[in-house]
Design an enzyme around this catalytic site. Structure first.
Site, mmCIF file in Angstrom:
data_model
loop_
_atom_site.group_PDB
_atom_site.id
_atom_site.type_symbol
_atom_site.label_atom_id
_atom_site.label_comp_id
_atom_site.label_asym_id
_atom_site.label_seq_id
_atom_site.Cartn_x
_atom_site.Cartn_y
_atom_site.Cartn_z
ATOM 1 N N GLU A 195 19.450 -33.457 10.338
ATOM 2 C CA GLU A 195 18.898 -33.157 11.665
ATOM 3 C C GLU A 195 17.399 -33.408 11.761
ATOM 4 O O GLU A 195 16.919 -33.980 12.736
ATOM 5 C CB GLU A 195 19.201 -31.706 12.060
ATOM 6 C CG GLU A 195 20.653 -31.439 12.430
ATOM 7 C CD GLU A 195 21.531 -31.136 11.236
ATOM 8 O OE1 GLU A 195 21.007 -31.094 10.099
ATOM 9 O OE2 GLU A 195 22.752 -30.944 11.429
ATOM 10 N N HIS A 206 26.165 -19.106 13.609
ATOM 11 C CA HIS A 206 26.708 -20.092 14.552
ATOM 12 C C HIS A 206 26.816 -19.555 15.981
ATOM 13 O O HIS A 206 27.534 -20.122 16.798
ATOM 14 C CB HIS A 206 28.093 -20.565 14.109
ATOM 15 C CG HIS A 206 28.083 -21.513 12.941
ATOM 16 N ND1 HIS A 206 27.869 -21.103 11.661
ATOM 17 C CD2 HIS A 206 28.266 -22.852 12.873
ATOM 18 C CE1 HIS A 206 27.933 -22.148 10.840
ATOM 19 N NE2 HIS A 206 28.166 -23.218 11.548
HETATM 20 C C1 LIG Z 1 22.519 -28.133 9.606
HETATM 21 C C2 LIG Z 1 23.963 -28.258 9.954
HETATM 22 N N1 LIG Z 1 24.389 -29.375 10.576
HETATM 23 C C3 LIG Z 1 25.694 -29.520 10.905
HETATM 24 C C4 LIG Z 1 26.594 -28.538 10.608
HETATM 25 C C5 LIG Z 1 28.061 -28.714 10.975
HETATM 26 N N2 LIG Z 1 28.827 -28.991 9.762
HETATM 27 C C6 LIG Z 1 29.444 -27.994 9.121
HETATM 28 S S1 LIG Z 1 30.168 -28.515 7.729
HETATM 29 C C7 LIG Z 1 29.699 -30.107 7.960
HETATM 30 C C8 LIG Z 1 30.092 -31.153 6.964
HETATM 31 C C9 LIG Z 1 29.535 -30.902 5.601
HETATM 32 O O1 LIG Z 1 30.106 -31.750 4.664
HETATM 33 P P1 LIG Z 1 29.892 -31.586 3.103
HETATM 34 O O2 LIG Z 1 28.479 -31.216 2.823
HETATM 35 O O3 LIG Z 1 30.411 -32.794 2.456
HETATM 36 O O4 LIG Z 1 30.748 -30.300 2.699
HETATM 37 P P2 LIG Z 1 32.323 -30.083 2.776
HETATM 38 O O5 LIG Z 1 32.618 -29.557 4.140
HETATM 39 O O6 LIG Z 1 32.987 -31.360 2.462
HETATM 40 O O7 LIG Z 1 32.603 -29.015 1.758
HETATM 41 C C10 LIG Z 1 28.967 -30.206 9.143
HETATM 42 C C11 LIG Z 1 28.407 -31.452 9.682
HETATM 43 C C12 LIG Z 1 26.098 -27.365 9.990
HETATM 44 N N3 LIG Z 1 26.896 -26.342 9.703
HETATM 45 N N4 LIG Z 1 24.795 -27.255 9.660
#
Ligand SMILES: Cc1ncc(C[n+]2csc(CCOP(=O)(O)OP(=O)(O)O)c2C)c(N)n1
Ligand SMILES: [Mg+2]
Lengths: 450, 347
Positions: free
Chosen positions: A186, A255
């Site tokens: 972000e 959230h």
């Molecule tokens: C700063 C932020 N941006 C976006 C999100 C929304 N979001 C939650 S999980 C996720 C994906 C994360 O993927 P990864 O780090 O690979 O972890 P995984 O879910 O595969 O365990 C996103 C974009 C968030 N929670 N926080």
């Protein structure tokens, strides 16, 4: 022992879905983890996995069935040879407690809506009913068709069609150059978009939710909001930051937060918070055309709500003008975003008790349409603001102060506010319900003014 | 007795930075240890299946990110820890808590938002903590826990104790700016932190190739000379072996270590996931050919464990999970007064 397979919920707001496809047939043996079927809602498709083991004895809901209630039995698993009792009657009410979130389809009746918008509002002719989700998409598509400098950027906006399905179809129409998936970065991509805007492009930055914009708030305020001033007017920043703001349902403290007062505090930003689909469409188009940075605060719970929206291709609404959603005589209720719904419901309740409430939908928080507010307060002499955010230094505090400055002599009672409770959002269903403004809170606040 | 080969995978690309690989020596498998790991992984899996089921019944709300498929990562790493070490992770945290020996009842009751939950129902699936078990959450903002974990390691360093902090994050999170800032800080100050990237290939619907121009995440700490290693995250003993190496490095005062765990999540990102970004065949292939629990089970059988003995373990775990689910439904909702507690410490 046979067990029923129940229709699962994909999200806290889902109450029914379509049973799209069976991947196992009667007689197949099933292990835990096997995919049994696919179900669909307007937002998503998901696989139903078996938790128990056994043979698929009976399919109770054939594939292709729409509107299957959550928790209704859809199949029976058991051991081979076992006979299946007459198909179990679908359980009426789910045992689980009812969900806190309103069902998105229960759109407010347009009949309960007042009369036409303020006289300043143009009559745009015929309308059709669309969801807030569609309105936002249509607004972006219309502006992207109009202006090749407009592009959309954010996490999951392209291939996935938006985490909340707002950008549905945009990648297909505008291609990868203008509908851009970013990594989860972000702070970086916001800075990049602000830089692009400084050179004259017109980015729309989608934050998956505004909670994540906190990673980027430095670029929004220090770079986007202040550059015009710091450069003596040379360099503006035509950019829109948009995404869902405020509490969704059961997603807990990190959230569920309203950022209206955070951004409204800052000179150099405009802050818009639509309620209806018409607001969403008309105001997003205006925000994209605006030469300034605009914070566009949407609401996840409203995305599925339907409203009448003018079909005119040129439909647009001015930033900075509030809308009187319901005319009244005895008290003014001021709200924005989802809280307009709460205010309208409160007005209904008050009406039954002989109190006529005027409901103002702010639409824009900064610049605040103080003229519309003051005109209403001069008529009613009483005012209550409603917001989902925290009370301290909130939008209600600003409204009360401005009314005190501009219409003190017309007041018959002190300006009052209803807000979310001054606590981080709890996860537990019972506590969450207590933390967010309800229509009866507004009714109680109004009655104290008489 | 089956001698075990070095299990961790490493990528072929040469890198000027010392590319750590697990020792070539292949210790004999300790059957009791493998059995304990198997049981832990199965406990996590059954827990997650039950959580998914309760979600489907409307008893769990909001976001619920299941860990199914990735169990070997936390289980193996935990085998390398000592009491007093710390663990911190994202919202996909149920497995980490169970690996830390937190009580499945308390975790499940938090999922249902009840007073018997670890946060008395106020945190939910994504936000649980146990100071006693060294578990520091449960964080919802992607990447944020990486700086926090670096801070836990800073405190260890400051106090001059021997503790290390395991800081878990996804491959999606590995792009966040504060992750790189943390790498620099940890390397500069020689902090005892193990950065563990759980590379399950997807961050929501975005696969790693579309999210990062770095295709060997184990080398993301290279500019700061943080040793990194890719590990087969579906092989619990390979994880343990890599973990021991990383822990030894940290405890010796040599600063941070980076482990990239190659793993896979079988379920959707959260409960409502269109899953259009990968094929069913891809998921099926991982499940049938690389499942961490199947792998451990086969090894146990080869070591002479009888089907009967394994069945007893399965039954035992099923019962524990059912107890947790019963507890989570019977535990009352938090008292309304809880709304106003824990905002500030009385001072
Ligand atoms: C700063 C932020 N941006 C976006 C999100 C929304 N979001 C939650 S999980 C996720 C994906 C994360 O993927 P990864 O780090 O690979 O972890 P995984 O879910 O595969 O365990 C996103 C974009 C968030 N929670 N926080
Ligand atoms: Mg991932």
């Amino acid at each position: 022992m046979s067990t029923e397979v129940l229709m699962p919920a994909l999200s806290p707001t889902m109450t029914e879905g379509k049973l799209a496809k069976w991947l196992k047939k009667v007689g197949d043996s099933v292990k835990s983890g096997d995919v049994l079927a696919e179900i669909e809602t307007d937002k998503a498709t998901m696989e139903v996995e078996a938790v128990d083991e056994g043979e698929l004895l009976k399919i109770l809901v054939p594939e292709g069935t729409d509107n299957v209630a959550v928790n209704a039995p859809i199949a029976v698993l058991g051991t081979r040879g076992e006979s299946v009792a007459a198909s179990p009657a679908p359980k009426g009410e789910a045992k689980a407690e009812p969900k806190a979130a309103p069902e998105p389809k229960a759109a407010p009746k347009s009949g309960s809506k007042p009369a036409p918008a303020p006289s300043a509002d143009k009559d745009w002719g015929p309308t059709s009913e669309i969801t807030v989700r569609e309105a936002l998409r249509d607004a972006m598509a219309a502006e992207m068709r109009r202006d090749g400098d407009v592009f959309l950027m954010g996490e999951e906006v392209a291939q996935y069609q938006g985490a909340y399905k707002i950008s549905q179809g945009l990648l297909d129409e505008f291609g990868e150059k203008r509908v851009i998936d970013t990594p989860i970065t972000e702070h970086g991509f916001t800075g990049m978009a602000v830089g692009a805007a400084m050179s004259g492009l017109k980015p729309i930055v989608e934050f998956m939710t505004f909670n994540f914009a906190m990673q980027a708030i430095d670029q929004i305020i220090n770079s986007a909001a202040k550059t015009l001033y710091m450069s003596g007017g040379q360099m503006g920043c035509p950019i829109v930051f948009r995404g869902p703001n405020g509490a969704a349902a059961r997603v807990a403290a990190q959230h569920s937060q309203c950022y209206a007062s955070w951004y409204a505090h800052c000179p150099g930003l405009k802050v818009v918070a639509p309620y209806s689909a018409a607001d969403a469409k008309g105001l997003l188009r205006a925000a994209i055309r605006d030469p300034n940075p605009v914070i566009f605060l949407e609401n996840e719970i409203l995305y599925g709500h339907k409203f009448e929206v003018p079909t005119d291709d040129d439909f647009i609404l001015p930033i900075g003008q509030a809308k009187i959603e319901r005319a009244g005589e005895d008290v003014t209720i001021i709200a924005f975003s989802l809280m307009v719904d709460v205010a309208l419901k409160a007005a209904e309740l008050l009406d039954q008790q002989g109190i006529s409430a005027e409901v103002i939908n702010l639409r824009t928080i900064r610049p605040l349409d103080i003229e519309t507010i003051v005109a209403s307060v001069k008529k009613t002499s009483r005012v209550v603001s409603v917001e989902e955010g925290w009370p301290f230094a909130g939008i209600g505090a600003e409204i009360a102060m401005q009314i005190t400055e501009h219409a003190f002599d017309w007041l018959d009672a002190p300006p009052t506010r209803v807000s979310g409770l001054d606590v981080p959002m709890p996860y537990a269903a019972n506590l969450e319900k207590l933390a967010l403004p309800q229509p009866n809170w507004v009714v109680d606040a109004v009655k104290k003014l008489f | 007795m089956a001698a075990r080969q070095a299990r961790s995978t490493t990528s072929a690309k040469a890198n000027p930075v010392a590319r750590m690989r697990p020792g070539k020596s292949a210790p004999a498998i300790d059957r009791d240890e493998l059995l304990a790991a198997y049981s832990k992984m199965l406990l996590i899996r059954r827990f997650e299946e039950k959580a998914g089921q309760l979600y489907g019944m409307g008893l769990v709300g909001g976001f619920c990110h299941l860990y199914i498929g990735q169990e070997a990562v936390v289980t193996g790493m935990q085998l390398a820890l000592e009491p007093g070490d710390q663990v911190i992770t994202s919202y996909r945290d149920h497995g980490h808590m169970i690996a830390c020996d937190m009580d499945p009842k308390g975790v499940m009751a938090e999922l249902t938002g009840r007073s018997g939950g670890y946060s008395h129902g106020k945190g939910g699936s994504m936000h649980m903590f146990s100071k006693e078990k060294g578990f520091y959450g449960g964080h919802g903002i992607v990447g944020a826990q990486v700086s926090l974990g670096t801070g836990l390691a800073f405190a260890n360093h400051y106090r001059g104790n021997d503790r290390v902090c395991l800081t878990y994050f996804g491959e999606g999170a590995s792009s966040q700016g504060q992750v790189f800032e943390s790498f620099n800080l940890a390397a500069l100050m020689k902090l005892p932190v193990i950065f563990i990237i759980e590379n399950n290939r997807y961050g929501m619907g975005t696969n790693i190739e579309r999210a990062s121009a770095s295709h060997d995440l184990s080398q993301n700490g290279a500019p700061w000379h943080i040793p990194g290693m890719q590990v087969d995250g579906m092989d619990v003993l390979a994880v343990k072996q890599a973990g021991e190496q990383a822990v030894a490095h940290c405890r010796a005062g040599k600063g941070p270590f980076l482990l990239e765990m190659k793993t896979y999540r079988y379920r959707g990102h959260s409960m409502s996931d269109p899953a259009k970004y990968r094929t069913r065949e891809e998921v099926q292939k991982m499940r049938t050919e690389h499942d961490c629990i199947d792998l451990a089970r086969k090894e146990l059988e080869a070591l002479g464990m009888t089907e009967e003995a394994l069945k007893r373990i399965d039954d035992d775990i099923k019962k524990r999970i059912q107890d947790a689910a019963d507890f989570a439904q019977a535990s009352p909702e938090p008292d309304e007064a809880e709304l106003w507690t824990d905002i500030l410490v009385e001072a």
